[in-house]
Design a protein around this motif. Structure first.
Motif, PDB file in Angstrom:
ATOM      1  N   TYR A 420     -76.491  -0.385  -4.501  1.00  0.00           N
ATOM      2  CA  TYR A 420     -75.549   0.717  -4.676  1.00  0.00           C
ATOM      3  C   TYR A 420     -76.097   1.959  -3.990  1.00  0.00           C
ATOM      4  CZ  TYR A 420     -73.720  -2.342  -8.350  1.00  0.00           C
ATOM      5  OH  TYR A 420     -73.205  -3.400  -9.043  1.00  0.00           O
ATOM      6  N   ALA A 421     -75.357   2.458  -2.993  1.00  0.00           N
ATOM      7  CA  ALA A 421     -75.756   3.670  -2.287  1.00  0.00           C
ATOM      8  C   ALA A 421     -75.551   4.888  -3.184  1.00  0.00           C
ATOM      9  CB  ALA A 421     -74.934   3.824  -1.012  1.00  0.00           C
ATOM     10  N   PRO A 422     -76.187   6.022  -2.862  1.00  0.00           N
ATOM     11  CA  PRO A 422     -75.919   7.247  -3.621  1.00  0.00           C
ATOM     12  C   PRO A 422     -74.430   7.616  -3.563  1.00  0.00           C
ATOM     13  CG  PRO A 422     -77.863   7.502  -2.231  1.00  0.00           C
ATOM     14  CD  PRO A 422     -77.227   6.210  -1.835  1.00  0.00           C
ATOM     15  N   PHE A 423     -73.978   8.344  -4.561  1.00  0.00           N
ATOM     16  CA  PHE A 423     -72.587   8.772  -4.622  1.00  0.00           C
ATOM     17  C   PHE A 423     -72.216   9.504  -3.329  1.00  0.00           C
ATOM     18  CE2 PHE A 423     -69.215  11.788  -5.590  1.00  0.00           C
ATOM     19  CZ  PHE A 423     -68.312  11.014  -6.287  1.00  0.00           C
ATOM     20  N   GLY A 424     -71.126   9.064  -2.701  1.00  0.00           N
ATOM     21  CA  GLY A 424     -70.681   9.693  -1.462  1.00  0.00           C
ATOM     22  C   GLY A 424     -71.505   9.334  -0.252  1.00  0.00           C
ATOM     23  N   GLY A 425     -72.499   8.457  -0.418  1.00  0.00           N
ATOM     24  CA  GLY A 425     -73.368   8.072   0.686  1.00  0.00           C
ATOM     25  C   GLY A 425     -72.957   6.745   1.290  1.00  0.00           C
ATOM     26  N   SER A 426     -73.879   6.149   2.030  1.00  0.00           N
ATOM     27  CA  SER A 426     -73.537   4.913   2.731  1.00  0.00           C
ATOM     28  C   SER A 426     -74.756   4.017   2.878  1.00  0.00           C
ATOM     29  CB  SER A 426     -72.967   5.227   4.118  1.00  0.00           C
ATOM     30  OG  SER A 426     -73.929   5.924   4.901  1.00  0.00           O
ATOM     31  N   ILE A 427     -74.470   2.730   3.085  1.00  0.00           N
ATOM     32  CA  ILE A 427     -75.504   1.751   3.415  1.00  0.00           C
ATOM     33  C   ILE A 427     -75.365   1.497   4.910  1.00  0.00           C
ATOM     34  CG2 ILE A 427     -76.371  -0.582   2.967  1.00  0.00           C
ATOM     35  CD1 ILE A 427     -74.898  -0.373   0.214  1.00  0.00           C
ATOM     36  N   ASP A 428     -76.357   1.897   5.674  1.00  0.00           N
ATOM     37  CA  ASP A 428     -76.226   1.923   7.129  1.00  0.00           C
ATOM     38  C   ASP A 428     -76.740   0.662   7.809  1.00  0.00           C
ATOM     39  OD1 ASP A 428     -75.255   4.547   6.797  1.00  0.00           O
ATOM     40  OD2 ASP A 428     -77.307   5.318   6.764  1.00  0.00           O
ATOM     41  N   ALA A 429     -77.740   0.024   7.245  1.00  0.00           N
ATOM     42  CA  ALA A 429     -78.305  -1.181   7.848  1.00  0.00           C
ATOM     43  C   ALA A 429     -79.137  -1.909   6.806  1.00  0.00           C
ATOM     44  CB  ALA A 429     -79.159  -0.837   9.062  1.00  0.00           C
ATOM     45  N   ALA A 430     -79.315  -3.209   7.015  1.00  0.00           N
ATOM     46  CA  ALA A 430     -80.158  -3.996   6.117  1.00  0.00           C
ATOM     47  C   ALA A 430     -80.902  -5.046   6.917  1.00  0.00           C
ATOM     48  CB  ALA A 430     -79.315  -4.659   5.030  1.00  0.00           C
ATOM     49  N   MET A 431     -82.086  -5.413   6.427  1.00  0.00           N
ATOM     50  CA  MET A 431     -82.931  -6.406   7.092  1.00  0.00           C
ATOM     51  C   MET A 431     -83.583  -7.298   6.051  1.00  0.00           C
ATOM     52  SD  MET A 431     -84.688  -3.698   9.687  1.00  0.00           S
ATOM     53  CE  MET A 431     -84.476  -2.431   8.433  1.00  0.00           C
ATOM     54  N   ILE A 432     -83.783  -8.549   6.403  1.00  0.00           N
ATOM     55  CA  ILE A 432     -84.561  -9.470   5.593  1.00  0.00           C
ATOM     56  C   ILE A 432     -85.779  -9.880   6.395  1.00  0.00           C
ATOM     57  CG2 ILE A 432     -84.633 -11.738   4.490  1.00  0.00           C
ATOM     58  CD1 ILE A 432     -81.738 -11.462   3.789  1.00  0.00           C
ATOM     59  N   ASP A 433     -86.947  -9.557   5.870  1.00  0.00           N
ATOM     60  CA  ASP A 433     -88.210  -9.825   6.573  1.00  0.00           C
ATOM     61  C   ASP A 433     -88.171  -9.319   8.003  1.00  0.00           C
ATOM     62  OD1 ASP A 433     -89.340 -10.956   4.336  1.00  0.00           O
ATOM     63  OD2 ASP A 433     -88.809 -13.003   4.881  1.00  0.00           O
ATOM     64  N   GLY A 434     -87.587  -8.122   8.183  1.00  0.00           N
ATOM     65  CA  GLY A 434     -87.576  -7.469   9.473  1.00  0.00           C
ATOM     66  C   GLY A 434     -86.439  -7.861  10.392  1.00  0.00           C
ATOM     67  N   GLU A 435     -85.656  -8.892  10.049  1.00  0.00           N
ATOM     68  CA  GLU A 435     -84.544  -9.319  10.890  1.00  0.00           C
ATOM     69  C   GLU A 435     -83.249  -8.699  10.384  1.00  0.00           C
ATOM     70  OE1 GLU A 435     -84.192 -13.458  11.563  1.00  0.00           O
ATOM     71  OE2 GLU A 435     -86.323 -13.739  12.036  1.00  0.00           O
ATOM     72  N   LYS A 436     -82.513  -8.071  11.313  1.00  0.00           N
ATOM     73  CA  LYS A 436     -81.305  -7.359  10.933  1.00  0.00           C
ATOM     74  C   LYS A 436     -80.298  -8.301  10.297  1.00  0.00           C
ATOM     75  CE  LYS A 436     -77.926  -3.974  12.520  1.00  0.00           C
ATOM     76  NZ  LYS A 436     -77.453  -3.126  13.644  1.00  0.00           N
ATOM     77  N   LEU A 437     -79.652  -7.807   9.248  1.00  0.00           N
ATOM     78  CA  LEU A 437     -78.702  -8.586   8.483  1.00  0.00           C
ATOM     79  C   LEU A 437     -77.306  -8.027   8.690  1.00  0.00           C
ATOM     80  CD1 LEU A 437     -78.398 -10.807   6.218  1.00  0.00           C
ATOM     81  CD2 LEU A 437     -78.629  -8.934   4.576  1.00  0.00           C
ATOM     82  N   GLU A 438     -76.344  -8.896   8.920  1.00  0.00           N
ATOM     83  CA  GLU A 438     -74.964  -8.450   9.020  1.00  0.00           C
ATOM     84  C   GLU A 438     -74.391  -8.297   7.611  1.00  0.00           C
ATOM     85  OE1 GLU A 438     -70.663  -9.754  11.011  1.00  0.00           O
ATOM     86  OE2 GLU A 438     -72.462 -10.989  11.308  1.00  0.00           O
ATOM     87  N   LEU A 439     -73.955  -7.105   7.282  1.00  0.00           N
ATOM     88  CA  LEU A 439     -73.415  -6.821   5.952  1.00  0.00           C
ATOM     89  C   LEU A 439     -71.942  -7.198   5.924  1.00  0.00           C
ATOM     90  CD1 LEU A 439     -75.147  -3.389   5.231  1.00  0.00           C
ATOM     91  CD2 LEU A 439     -75.755  -5.624   4.313  1.00  0.00           C
ATOM     92  N   THR A 440     -71.642  -8.325   5.309  1.00  0.00           N
ATOM     93  CA  THR A 440     -70.269  -8.826   5.291  1.00  0.00           C
ATOM     94  C   THR A 440     -69.550  -8.535   3.982  1.00  0.00           C
ATOM     95  OG1 THR A 440     -71.057 -10.986   4.519  1.00  0.00           O
ATOM     96  CG2 THR A 440     -70.828 -10.679   6.913  1.00  0.00           C
ATOM     97  N   GLU A 441     -70.301  -8.243   2.924  1.00  0.00           N
ATOM     98  CA  GLU A 441     -69.685  -7.958   1.626  1.00  0.00           C
ATOM     99  C   GLU A 441     -70.035  -6.543   1.202  1.00  0.00           C
ATOM    100  OE1 GLU A 441     -69.735 -10.995  -1.460  1.00  0.00           O
ATOM    101  OE2 GLU A 441     -70.688 -12.370  -0.045  1.00  0.00           O
ATOM    102  N   VAL A 442     -69.208  -5.599   1.616  1.00  0.00           N
ATOM    103  CA  VAL A 442     -69.407  -4.188   1.279  1.00  0.00           C
ATOM    104  C   VAL A 442     -68.132  -3.671   0.624  1.00  0.00           C
ATOM    105  CG1 VAL A 442     -69.948  -1.886   2.137  1.00  0.00           C
ATOM    106  CG2 VAL A 442     -71.005  -3.886   3.211  1.00  0.00           C
ATOM    107  N   SER A 443     -68.287  -3.024  -0.513  1.00  0.00           N
ATOM    108  CA  SER A 443     -67.141  -2.509  -1.264  1.00  0.00           C
ATOM    109  C   SER A 443     -67.494  -1.122  -1.787  1.00  0.00           C
ATOM    110  CB  SER A 443     -66.783  -3.464  -2.404  1.00  0.00           C
ATOM    111  OG  SER A 443     -67.921  -3.730  -3.202  1.00  0.00           O
ATOM    112  N   GLU A 444     -66.646  -0.601  -2.652  1.00  0.00           N
ATOM    113  CA  GLU A 444     -66.900   0.720  -3.241  1.00  0.00           C
ATOM    114  C   GLU A 444     -66.445   0.729  -4.683  1.00  0.00           C
ATOM    115  OE1 GLU A 444     -65.169   5.153  -2.689  1.00  0.00           O
ATOM    116  OE2 GLU A 444     -66.137   4.324  -0.895  1.00  0.00           O
TER     117      GLU A 444
END
Length: 500
Positions: A420-444
């Motif tokens: 959960y991002a801060p209120f009014g904020g955003s999740i900009d990127a994610a990685m698993i063990d340094g490899e970029k992850l495509e965020l396919t399930e994002v809601s609010e």
């Protein structure tokens, strides 16, 4: 003298220390010392003495006021300007006073609200849920066992008891779900009595549990929902001493193993497991409300459980809710908190297993950069692993591993990580063990962006999930992070410094 550099800072600190110690001694410690007799006679024979609770209200309020005033005085001093010999002791005193002030704020509110909660004005009924951390949910764990707690004029009694399958699966949620809830948790959060804990917001989970209750027991009106986990029960056993459940002695030291592991390894029939858990819950409850329970350690255990969000309470009486506003016991998920950014991680088992007993994790959040509009860029890192090696995990009973029914090999576990991002904020990127992850399930949900990431754990090796986040505008203060309580005693909640 206090205008001189360095020396002045030290002189101010010494003065503040002296004044604070005098304040907490006279206004804090002395009232509490005088209330010891009332504490000692507070509990016994299945009843909490409401007159003694009332007698504690003024001493608690005085102590809370004194410690809070001392806390505020100490917080004014900038420790960076103190000489080394003074800096350490000052910071230690500051920490101890702040901790005591926080505990007293909760205790003072508790003494004010307890008479109403405990049926001073008429009988009340509460749904008591025992959260099973071996099958993790964002609020703590699966509601494996439940009971109705009946209270009247301070007397406490467990009535009906059962397990979550007692409540039928519904075709639709008994309460309307928001689009954000459906997108984040699916309708299963409302359809199954087992699943309201998918949300880390305990008041919302309690509303869903209440809706299931009302359909099954329409003639018994609930005054609220209480939840506790086996780790917290272990804290309470420090006050009661060991309890005997069948041929097992459950102690403060072995409560987690005896309640979250051994039954699944030695009792093959799930129905018999449920019987054991119900017996254990009733036995611990009787010990807690007996004459043998030591009141001071009991209060300390309850306070520790509350601080770690292992003891949660959702009152349905608006007056009680108002009195408890702002306390940890409510288990509210933070929303818009002004300048303070919040980062939360809620974990839920997807393996339909009891493998969360072997789940280990820690959350670290750091502010990396101060951005325009008083925003901050944050880096959240969740480190996860199993505490059992793959070969041993594969040999566990199918009821523990889930038998591979959810996908993956038996002994592995799937965990839904909801960030959960801060209120009014955003999740900009994610990685698993340094490899970029495509965020396919994002809601609010309620102004907070949520990313759901499914993790498979198979070994003792660390798996590192990291995410870059941005706070909302104006959130330039130090922040707070919350993570689901685990089977390991202690709290994973932290504060993090501001980058601004």
């Amino acid at each position: 003298m206090t205008l001189l550099p360095v020396i002045g800072d030290d002189a101010d600190a010494v003065r503040v220390i002296s004044e604070s110690l005098d304040r907490v001694t006279r206004g804090g410690v002395e009232p509490l010392t005088g209330a010891i007799d009332d504490v000692q006679g507070l509990l016994g024979d299945g009843r909490i003495d409401l007159q003694r609770v009332a007698a504690l209200q003024q001493p608690m309020a005085s102590a809370e006021e004194a410690f809070t005033a001392a806390e505020q005085s100490l917080n004014v001093i900038d420790t960076d300007g103190l000489v080394g010999a003074l800096q350490g002791p000052f910071e230690s005193l500051d920490s101890q006073v702040s901790e005591a002030a926080g505990a007293l704020r909760g205790a003072a509110k508790a003494t004010q609200v307890l008479p109403t909660m405990l049926g001073q004005d008429g009988a009340r009924d509460y749904l008591l849920i025992f959260q099973n951390n071996a099958e993790v949910r964002a609020t703590g764990g699966l509601p494996g066992s439940w009971a109705r707690l009946h209270v009247e004029d301070g007397a406490l009694e467990l009535r009906e008891q059962g397990s979550w399958p007692d409540f039928p699966v519904r075709d639709t949620s008994p309460l309307p779900l928001t689009p954000g809830e459906i997108a984040t948790y699916s309708e299963a959060i409302g359809q199954f009595f087992a699943n309201p804990g998918f949300t880390p917001d305990f008041p919302r989970a309690a509303e869903l549990w209440q809706a299931h209750w009302d359909l099954k027991y329409p003639d018994i009106e609930l005054s609220g929902v209480l939840a506790i986990d086996p780790v917290a029960l272990g804290y309470l056993l420090e006050a009661t001493g060991p309890v005997q459940v069948g041929d097992r002695a459950i102690t403060a030291e072995n409560a987690v193993e005896e309640l979250l592991s051994r039954p699944y390894l030695e009792i093959a029939d799930p129905a018999q497991q449920d019987v054991f858990f119900e017996q254990a819950a009733a036995t611990v409850f009787r010990a807690v409300v007996s004459d043998a329970a030591e009141p001071v350690p009991l209060v300390e255990g309850l306070a520790r459980a509350t601080d770690e969000r292992r003891l949660l309470f959702a009152p349905f009486d608006p007056a009680v809710a108002e009195q408890l506003a702002g306390t940890l016991v409510l288990g509210e998920q933070p929303g818009d908190d002004g300048a303070i950014p919040h980062v939360d991680v809620g974990l839920s088992d997807l393996t339909a297993s009891k493998m969360s007993y072997y789940l280990r994790y820690r959350l670290d959040v750091q502010a990396a950069e101060c951005l325009p509009d008083d925003r901050q860029r944050l880096r959240a890192t969740l480190t996860m692993r199993q505490s059992i090696d793959p070969a041993s995990a594969a040999e566990l009973p199918p009821y523990v591993t889930g038998g591979g029914g959810a996908g993956g090999e038996p002994g592995a576990q799937l965990v839904a990580v909801r960030l959960y991002a801060p209120f009014g904020g955003s999740i900009d990127a994610a990685m698993i063990d340094g490899e970029k992850l495509e965020l396919t399930e994002v809601s609010e949900i309620d102004g907070r962006q949520v990313a759901t990431i499914v993790i498979e754990l198979t070994s003792r090796d660390d798996l590192v999930l990291s995410a870059d986040l941005s706070t909302g505008a104006g959130q330039d203060a130090a922040g707070q992070s919350l993570v689901t309580p685990s089977v390991v005693p202690g709290s994973g909640d932290r504060t993090f410094a501001s980058a601004c």
